[in-house]
Scaffold this motif. Structure first.
Motif, PDB file in Angstrom:
ATOM      1  N   ALA A   1       0.852  -1.193   0.000  1.00  0.00           N
ATOM      2  CA  ALA A   1       0.000   0.000   0.000  1.00  0.00           C
ATOM      3  C   ALA A   1       0.886   1.241   0.000  1.00  0.00           C
ATOM      4  CB  ALA A   1      -0.890  -0.004   1.235  1.00  0.00           C
ATOM      5  N   PRO A   2       0.927   1.979  -1.121  1.00  0.00           N
ATOM      6  CA  PRO A   2       1.691   3.233  -1.114  1.00  0.00           C
ATOM      7  C   PRO A   2       1.071   4.190  -0.094  1.00  0.00           C
ATOM      8  CG  PRO A   2       1.133   2.575  -3.347  1.00  0.00           C
ATOM      9  CD  PRO A   2       0.305   1.734  -2.423  1.00  0.00           C
ATOM     10  N   THR A   3       1.874   4.654   0.823  1.00  0.00           N
ATOM     11  CA  THR A   3       1.353   5.390   1.978  1.00  0.00           C
ATOM     12  C   THR A   3       2.035   6.754   2.087  1.00  0.00           C
ATOM     13  OG1 THR A   3       1.148   3.254   3.069  1.00  0.00           O
ATOM     14  CG2 THR A   3       1.028   5.192   4.487  1.00  0.00           C
ATOM     15  N   PRO A   4       1.243   7.797   2.253  1.00  0.00           N
ATOM     16  CA  PRO A   4       1.875   9.123   2.402  1.00  0.00           C
ATOM     17  C   PRO A   4       2.643   9.208   3.708  1.00  0.00           C
ATOM     18  CG  PRO A   4      -0.479   9.256   2.831  1.00  0.00           C
ATOM     19  CD  PRO A   4      -0.223   7.867   2.331  1.00  0.00           C
ATOM     20  N   LEU A   5       3.577  10.143   3.748  1.00  0.00           N
ATOM     21  CA  LEU A   5       4.485  10.188   4.886  1.00  0.00           C
ATOM     22  C   LEU A   5       4.308  11.386   5.795  1.00  0.00           C
ATOM     23  CD1 LEU A   5       7.631   9.018   2.969  1.00  0.00           C
ATOM     24  CD2 LEU A   5       6.587   7.828   4.868  1.00  0.00           C
TER      25      LEU A   5
ATOM     26  N   SER B   1       6.566  18.991  -8.149  1.00  0.00           N
ATOM     27  CA  SER B   1       6.507  18.244  -6.890  1.00  0.00           C
ATOM     28  C   SER B   1       5.182  18.396  -6.163  1.00  0.00           C
ATOM     29  CB  SER B   1       7.615  18.734  -5.938  1.00  0.00           C
ATOM     30  OG  SER B   1       8.876  18.602  -6.508  1.00  0.00           O
ATOM     31  N   ALA B   2       4.794  19.644  -5.919  1.00  0.00           N
ATOM     32  CA  ALA B   2       3.689  19.891  -4.980  1.00  0.00           C
ATOM     33  C   ALA B   2       2.393  19.144  -5.332  1.00  0.00           C
ATOM     34  CB  ALA B   2       3.442  21.398  -4.874  1.00  0.00           C
ATOM     35  N   PRO B   3       1.956  19.127  -6.598  1.00  0.00           N
ATOM     36  CA  PRO B   3       0.689  18.436  -6.875  1.00  0.00           C
ATOM     37  C   PRO B   3       0.759  16.940  -6.561  1.00  0.00           C
ATOM     38  CG  PRO B   3       1.405  19.706  -8.789  1.00  0.00           C
ATOM     39  CD  PRO B   3       2.524  19.730  -7.814  1.00  0.00           C
ATOM     40  N   TYR B   4       1.912  16.337  -6.821  1.00  0.00           N
ATOM     41  CA  TYR B   4       2.068  14.901  -6.545  1.00  0.00           C
ATOM     42  C   TYR B   4       2.076  14.655  -5.032  1.00  0.00           C
ATOM     43  CZ  TYR B   4       3.537  14.885 -11.419  1.00  0.00           C
ATOM     44  OH  TYR B   4       3.585  15.057 -12.782  1.00  0.00           O
ATOM     45  N   ALA B   5       2.721  15.562  -4.319  1.00  0.00           N
ATOM     46  CA  ALA B   5       2.789  15.403  -2.863  1.00  0.00           C
ATOM     47  C   ALA B   5       1.379  15.425  -2.274  1.00  0.00           C
ATOM     48  CB  ALA B   5       3.643  16.518  -2.254  1.00  0.00           C
TER      49      ALA B   5
ATOM     50  N   THR C   1      -0.970  12.445  -3.282  1.00  0.00           N
ATOM     51  CA  THR C   1      -0.718  11.177  -2.590  1.00  0.00           C
ATOM     52  C   THR C   1      -1.039  11.250  -1.099  1.00  0.00           C
ATOM     53  OG1 THR C   1       1.603  11.878  -2.520  1.00  0.00           O
ATOM     54  CG2 THR C   1       1.011  10.254  -4.190  1.00  0.00           C
ATOM     55  N   GLY C   2      -1.558  12.393  -0.668  1.00  0.00           N
ATOM     56  CA  GLY C   2      -2.028  12.475   0.713  1.00  0.00           C
ATOM     57  C   GLY C   2      -1.076  13.159   1.671  1.00  0.00           C
ATOM     58  N   ASN C   3      -0.020  13.743   1.148  1.00  0.00           N
ATOM     59  CA  ASN C   3       0.908  14.501   1.986  1.00  0.00           C
ATOM     60  C   ASN C   3       0.494  15.976   2.012  1.00  0.00           C
ATOM     61  OD1 ASN C   3       3.242  12.408   2.290  1.00  0.00           O
ATOM     62  ND2 ASN C   3       2.781  12.445   0.096  1.00  0.00           N
ATOM     63  N   CYS C   4       1.154  16.742   2.839  1.00  0.00           N
ATOM     64  CA  CYS C   4       0.967  18.191   2.841  1.00  0.00           C
ATOM     65  C   CYS C   4       2.303  18.839   2.474  1.00  0.00           C
ATOM     66  CB  CYS C   4       0.504  18.660   4.214  1.00  0.00           C
ATOM     67  SG  CYS C   4      -1.085  17.913   4.662  1.00  0.00           S
ATOM     68  N   VAL C   5       2.238  20.032   1.904  1.00  0.00           N
ATOM     69  CA  VAL C   5       3.495  20.651   1.450  1.00  0.00           C
ATOM     70  C   VAL C   5       3.672  22.062   1.978  1.00  0.00           C
ATOM     71  CG1 VAL C   5       3.893  19.431  -0.725  1.00  0.00           C
ATOM     72  CG2 VAL C   5       2.398  21.421  -0.706  1.00  0.00           C
TER      73      VAL C   5
ATOM     74  N   ASP D   1       7.788   8.422 -10.794  1.00  0.00           N
ATOM     75  CA  ASP D   1       8.863   8.608  -9.805  1.00  0.00           C
ATOM     76  C   ASP D   1       8.363   9.474  -8.650  1.00  0.00           C
ATOM     77  OD1 ASP D   1      10.792   7.149 -11.145  1.00  0.00           O
ATOM     78  OD2 ASP D   1      12.339   8.683 -10.900  1.00  0.00           O
ATOM     79  N   ALA D   2       7.647  10.526  -8.992  1.00  0.00           N
ATOM     80  CA  ALA D   2       7.156  11.439  -7.943  1.00  0.00           C
ATOM     81  C   ALA D   2       6.180  10.713  -7.028  1.00  0.00           C
ATOM     82  CB  ALA D   2       6.496  12.661  -8.569  1.00  0.00           C
ATOM     83  N   ILE D   3       5.330   9.884  -7.615  1.00  0.00           N
ATOM     84  CA  ILE D   3       4.371   9.137  -6.792  1.00  0.00           C
ATOM     85  C   ILE D   3       5.140   8.260  -5.797  1.00  0.00           C
ATOM     86  CG2 ILE D   3       2.541   7.373  -6.825  1.00  0.00           C
ATOM     87  CD1 ILE D   3       1.606  10.038  -8.019  1.00  0.00           C
ATOM     88  N   ARG D   4       6.190   7.635  -6.268  1.00  0.00           N
ATOM     89  CA  ARG D   4       6.976   6.767  -5.367  1.00  0.00           C
ATOM     90  C   ARG D   4       7.721   7.579  -4.320  1.00  0.00           C
ATOM     91  NH1 ARG D   4      10.751   2.712  -8.091  1.00  0.00           N
ATOM     92  NH2 ARG D   4      10.983   2.069  -5.928  1.00  0.00           N
ATOM     93  N   PHE D   5       8.235   8.730  -4.753  1.00  0.00           N
ATOM     94  CA  PHE D   5       8.983   9.562  -3.803  1.00  0.00           C
ATOM     95  C   PHE D   5       8.096  10.021  -2.652  1.00  0.00           C
ATOM     96  CE2 PHE D   5      10.499  13.759  -2.361  1.00  0.00           C
ATOM     97  CZ  PHE D   5      11.764  13.403  -1.923  1.00  0.00           C
ATOM     98  N   PHE D   6       6.869  10.327  -2.981  1.00  0.00           N
ATOM     99  CA  PHE D   6       5.976  10.881  -1.961  1.00  0.00           C
ATOM    100  C   PHE D   6       5.194   9.807  -1.194  1.00  0.00           C
ATOM    101  CE2 PHE D   6       6.487  14.643  -4.798  1.00  0.00           C
ATOM    102  CZ  PHE D   6       7.068  15.481  -3.859  1.00  0.00           C
ATOM    103  N   THR D   7       5.514   8.554  -1.428  1.00  0.00           N
ATOM    104  CA  THR D   7       4.835   7.495  -0.675  1.00  0.00           C
ATOM    105  C   THR D   7       5.846   6.460  -0.179  1.00  0.00           C
ATOM    106  OG1 THR D   7       4.435   6.281  -2.736  1.00  0.00           O
ATOM    107  CG2 THR D   7       2.623   7.644  -1.909  1.00  0.00           C
ATOM    108  N   GLU D   8       5.504   5.867   0.934  1.00  0.00           N
ATOM    109  CA  GLU D   8       6.287   4.737   1.433  1.00  0.00           C
ATOM    110  C   GLU D   8       5.617   3.460   0.936  1.00  0.00           C
ATOM    111  OE1 GLU D   8       9.206   4.604   3.700  1.00  0.00           O
ATOM    112  OE2 GLU D   8       8.975   2.761   2.567  1.00  0.00           O
TER     113      GLU D   8
END
Lengths: 148, 495
Positions: free
Chosen positions: B145-149, B168-172, B175-179, B479-486
């Motif tokens: 499960a890709p999970t925001p951090l 960056s920001a839209p992907y962050a 995926t459920g993160n805040c920027v 790549d951005a989706i992966r970067f912003f998720t665990e």
């Protein structure tokens, strides 16, 4: 001054179309009997502006050659002048046909020069030329009928 | 041609956008100057560490609820944001020209590229899907499960004030993160507009924050314990020695996209006219201030081809119209400020000193229109440049082309790969074999074949290798989706 940038080219196309649209409008005002026949041509100009702008804003990116895509002389493409209608309607329609030819030439040259440089734009120019050439044939047929 | 109307008529007093509120900064406010006209267009704050901390706190508080917001609902807000950006397209573009100096075509291109990233991030319900394997052992299932951090910081440069934070920001947030976005303090207006649109789109308070400031604000983000990751675009010394290092020390994820020295190889079988048009954009677009701008032109071919080709390049370059980017006829704008111009002039002086031949000198440019020449520098071309010399090896970040020769493609590749940077190298040829050979062997994260600016579309990662990139995953796309998720992996058994 030579048109070189995409922005200049698009603005010039808009100017040609706007003036021609206004020219059709002025003919229709002066000679109401041809208004209905010419209305689609005026609408065609508006549609061309919309198509060109949509394509431009849709494909323009910092990676294409937007600043270096044309070498076009505006004086090669005379525009219609809505403020200087001739005396009779036949001549007015003939002038509209000349302006249509001029716009077609502009789009053809713009397409040729920007091919490979402006992504989707040349294809849009080509499509407009096809549409306008068909309209021009109709306009010429109408002019010939009027003269007869 | 007429000069387009400027949207910023009076200097704007810039405030931070924190927790859904427009917040006055107590930090010093600096003047932001239009580099073409010299007029003041904004006063932007150097936010204090405490203010940066407040933005991180707002983002941290917003995170739990935002994370639980279904991806499809998050995507709908991004769709709304995209719609608002389309409506603001022309305004955004002209603001970029005012604050950065680039031409209106370049600004519109930047607007489009930025919006494309919002578009791609709208696909998050699909992009963020994980993986599932049934019966990894008898009666045991496993899924990812890709999970925001949590909270990410976005530290942006001056050269693409609208687009780069949108890598960056839209992907962050998708995926459920805040920027917390920190734009360059030289060009604050574009992200100020983005914040307005974010607010209008209806993002919950704290999800998307914008804090203005310089190096000190960036440091505050880097050192903040609640920031889980940083994306940075800027120079190699800062990216490698400060951002990458400090993120390692503080345990943050990092994308550091850095400097470049891009080589453009011209083969004798190229389509000369289109190659030259592409070169104008590549070398002189954005006044050379982009990490994908070509800097070195490696010409392969005999003397006759070389002389003809370079002669035509110089001729075309000498006709570039320089001026205020809101004039539609202008093909190249100024550098961002006088200091950057002085830096490029130092490189030109070094080129002369080191024995390169100056074919076109941009130091006293003719301008279209009546503007102060404070930040303007015309396109400049050197030939006979040693790839190991100062101008042949270092990033200049200005409108300077260094021409060098190679006997064949192998030598061109050797020259190119010897340089420590690997951001965006190109070849111009009509020979498929040469193109393949080049793409296969060149050490570059982005490669162009008959493309002068090798900028990947939003649905591809923005590459970069060697000294041009520090990190593992890149901005944009998957790549951005992966970067912003665990990649959280769950293994399950029921008794």
């Amino acid at each position: 001054m030579t048109l070189r940038t995409a922005s200049e080219g698009i603005s010039f196309a808009r100017e040609l179309e706007t003036r021609l649209g206004a020219f059709y409008g002025a003919i229709g005002e002066r000679w109401p009997e041809v208004r209905d026949v010419l209305a689609p041509f005026a609408a065609g100009s508006a549609k061309c502006i919309a198509d060109v702008q949509r394509a431009y804003y849709g494909v323009i990116t910092d990676a294409i050659e937007g600043g270096f895509c044309f070498e076009l002389e505006p004086t090669d493409y005379p525009a219609a002048d809505p403020s200087a209608l001739p005396e009779d309607v036949e001549e007015a329609v003939a002038q509209a046909a000349v302006a249509e030819e001029s716009i077609c030439r502009f789009y053809e040259d713009a397409a040729e020069q920007s091919r490979g440089l402006l992504a989707d734009m040349p294809r849009i120019f080509d499509r407009i030329v096809l549409r306008r050439r068909a309209a021009l044939a109709e306009l010429k047929a109408f002019a010939a009928k009027k003269e007869a | 041609m007429a000069i387009l109307e400027a949207p910023i008529q009076e200097p704007k007093h810039i405030r931070n956008y924190i927790g859904g509120e427009w917040v006055e900064s107590s930090g010093e406010h600096r003047e932001v100057v239009n580099p073409a006209t010299g007029g003041t267009i904004a006063h932007a704050p150097q936010s204090t560490d405490e203010e940066v901390g407040r933005a991180v706190q707002a983002a941290t508080e917003a995170f739990p609820a935002w994370r639980q917001t279904p991806p499809v609902a998050r995507a709908r807000l991004l769709f709304r944001l995209k719609e608002l950006m389309e409506e603001a397209f022309e305004r955004a573009s002209r603001i970029q020209t005012q604050e950065h100096g680039k031409t209106i075509d370049e600004s519109r291109g930047e607007s489009r590229r930025g919006i494309e990233n919002v578009e791609v991030s709208c696909g998050v319900p699909s992009l963020m899907q994980g993986a599932y394997a049934q019966d990894v052992a008898s009666g045991i299932d496993e899924w990812l499960a890709p999970t925001p951090l949590g909270v990410y910081g976005v530290i942006a440069p001056f050269n693409f004030p609208w687009m780069i934070p949108l890598w960056s920001a839209p992907y962050a947030v998708a995926t459920g993160n805040c920027v917390v976005v920190k734009p360059s303090d030289e060009v604050p207006l574009s992200q100020d507009l983005v914040a307005e649109l974010v607010e209008e789109a209806g993002f919950p308070p704290g999800v998307w924050n914008v804090v203005h400031g310089g190096a000190s604000s960036a440091s505050a983000l880097l050192d903040h314990p609640d920031v889980v990751g940083i994306t940075f675009v800027g120079s190699t010394p800062i990216g490698r020695d400060v951002i990458y290092k400090r993120c390692g020390e503080t345990g943050k994820r990092v994308i550091a996209q850095c400097g470049a020295k891009n080589f453009l190889t011209v083969m004798p079988d190229c389509d000369i006219d289109r190659t030259i048009a592409a070169m104008m954009t590549s070398f002189f677009g954005n006044a050379g201030q982009r990490c994908l701008a070509a800097a070195n032109c490696v010409v392969v071919g005999d003397d006759r081809f070389y002389k003809d080709f370079v002669g035509r390049v110089v001729d075309r370059t000498s006709r570039i119209r320089l001026g205020y980017g809101l004039d539609e006829s202008v093909q190249m704008g100024p550098l961002r400020d006088a200091g950057k111009k002085a830096n490029v002039v130092r490189y030109i002086d070094a080129g002369i000193r080191e024995g390169a031949k100056l074919l076109l000198d941009g130091r006293e440019p003719a301008l279209v229109g009546d503007y102060p020449d404070t930040c303007f520098l015309g396109p400049t071309i050197f030939e006979g440049v040693d790839p190991g010399s100062t101008i042949g090896a270092e990033e200049i970040f200005g409108p300077v082309m260094s021409v060098m020769r190679a006997a064949d493609l192998d030598e061109a590749l050797r020259i190119t790969n010897r340089n420590p940077y690997g951001n965006g190298h190109s070849i111009f040829t009509q020979d498929g074999r040469a193109a393949r050979e080049f793409a296969y062997n060149v050490e570059s994260g982005n490669v162009g074949i008959n493309i002068g600016i090798t900028a990947p579309m939003a649905f591809f990662p923005f590459g970069g290798m060697k000294d041009s990139f520090f990190g593992v995953l890149h901005t944009q796309g998957a790549d951005a989706i992966r970067f912003f998720t665990e990649s959280k992996v769950v293994i399950q058994r029921w008794f």
